[in-house]
Scaffold this active site. Sequence first.
Site, mmCIF file in Angstrom:
data_model
loop_
_atom_site.group_PDB
_atom_site.id
_atom_site.type_symbol
_atom_site.label_atom_id
_atom_site.label_comp_id
_atom_site.label_asym_id
_atom_site.label_seq_id
_atom_site.Cartn_x
_atom_site.Cartn_y
_atom_site.Cartn_z
ATOM 1 N N ASP A 56 0.849 -1.185 0.000
ATOM 2 C CA ASP A 56 0.000 0.000 0.000
ATOM 3 C C ASP A 56 0.898 1.253 0.000
ATOM 4 O OD1 ASP A 56 -3.127 0.573 0.419
ATOM 5 O OD2 ASP A 56 -2.015 2.072 1.559
ATOM 6 N N TYR A 63 -3.685 11.239 0.821
ATOM 7 C CA TYR A 63 -4.059 11.011 -0.579
ATOM 8 C C TYR A 63 -4.035 12.321 -1.359
ATOM 9 C CZ TYR A 63 -5.389 6.198 0.395
ATOM 10 O OH TYR A 63 -5.349 4.863 0.735
ATOM 11 N N HIS A 75 -4.481 -7.909 0.169
ATOM 12 C CA HIS A 75 -3.813 -6.616 0.289
ATOM 13 C C HIS A 75 -3.046 -6.449 1.593
ATOM 14 C CE1 HIS A 75 -3.278 -2.393 -0.740
ATOM 15 N NE2 HIS A 75 -3.708 -2.046 0.453
#
Length: 484
Positions: free
Chosen positions: A255, A405, A460
């Site tokens: 990630d 982000y 993930h």
Amino acid sequence: MWQEVIPNAWESILSRIRSFQYSQKNAVLVPVAAVGVGGVLVCWLMSRRKIKSIEMGDGWWGSGEKPLKGKEDESIRPFKIETSDEEIEDLHRRLDHARYAPPLERAAFNYGFNSDYLQKVVAYWRNKFDWRKQVEILNKYPHFLTTIEGIDIHFIHVKPSYVPHGKAVQPLLMVHGWPGSFYEFYKIIPLLTDPAKHGLDSGDVVFEVICPSIPGYGFSEAPHQQGFDTVATARIFHKLMKRLGFKEYYVQGGDWGSRVTTNMSQMLPQSVKGLHLNLIFIRLQGLKKVIQVMLGAYVPWLVGFTREDVQRMYPFMQKNVFDILRESGYLHIQATKPDTAGCGLNDSPVGLAAYILEKFSTWTDKSFLKKDDGGLESKYSLDDLLTNVMIYWVTASIVPSMRYYKENFARDFMADARVGVYVPTAVAAFPQEIAHTPQVWAKKTFKNIVQYSYMPRGGHFAAFEEPKLLAQDIIRFVRKVERL
């Protein structure tokens, strides 16, 4: 300088050719001379070519202006996670007053976190989850704080309790992502610091593990200034490792951790002995990739794909467009106006849990969409899942974690992919990862892949879900690098 030399040199050659009175002999010599001079110039240019790297630079993320005088406090301070009756009572009060919207019939997790199952999770959280006990578990590893570029950086640092004669201790920095935390690594740490005790064949390798919290996550202070991205994080983590006394070290991530450790490898390759990733960011564009996608399902060997690549990538539009669009709605919100959605999540523990735990469902296994409970308890315990949620809740870090982000997408997010990674690299490709990157594509950026593993299961959150598989892959990679 060479920008001026090349045109002048070629103009001189061409003018001589145009004015030359050709003879039979010169008709051969002139082209040969031109090619010779051109070859010399090309070789000269190639010899001057340097491997591009990311500039390390510097930064200030503290409140207000950076002090003009005085050296930053570089001390490393022990830290302990604590809780209080007031903190727990406030949580319980909010849980007791939560409101729920009834789910659509037979919706499972197709509309997001199913509110029927959410009420069961909240009931466990309110009546059975023991935060004080989990705090004790969190504190079983040594925690520290240190100030870098104006903000406090939290990390855990776990050394092997015993190092057998002849074994080399390798420092390993492991970086989490969103919506995870340093707690993701709690089950893999003992496998790396004491592999023999847990039945792993580590050869002559054992690790001391450093797990920092990305600034704005968990117990690391949030940046007070705009622009804090993965490059700034990479620089801070290099400074952290230097402050701990390491000149060379291994790095691992998935990630955002993948992006941070990749940037670390691009920034100071001389410090990174090896890079291990369980997620890769690449540019999915260009005519060559389009042709590979079109032909890959039929003649994979012709475009560099393996049979396993084909199985994980096709049908291409479903797995690489529709599935990703379905799973990335959060990304658009967080990359544009994170504070708006973050206000509600920061105020409601139930909303926060739904928002975070939904990712631990479908990012672990896409088929969990069809399950009424999201398949969460088939892979994790509620204690582990809620401990991760609590790290966000008690630190009020959901908003700054979402801002990460926006800070990264505010610039050309994939610009760093144009900077090659030349350190020894390993890729652990888990089958339920959000998107699969075949080795032939990974090699475009990662120039020195010494290990590419098709993992048999997992998604993930690799360290959280399949700690033993990931630990085995890391150990195998480091042993290869150490033998080189």
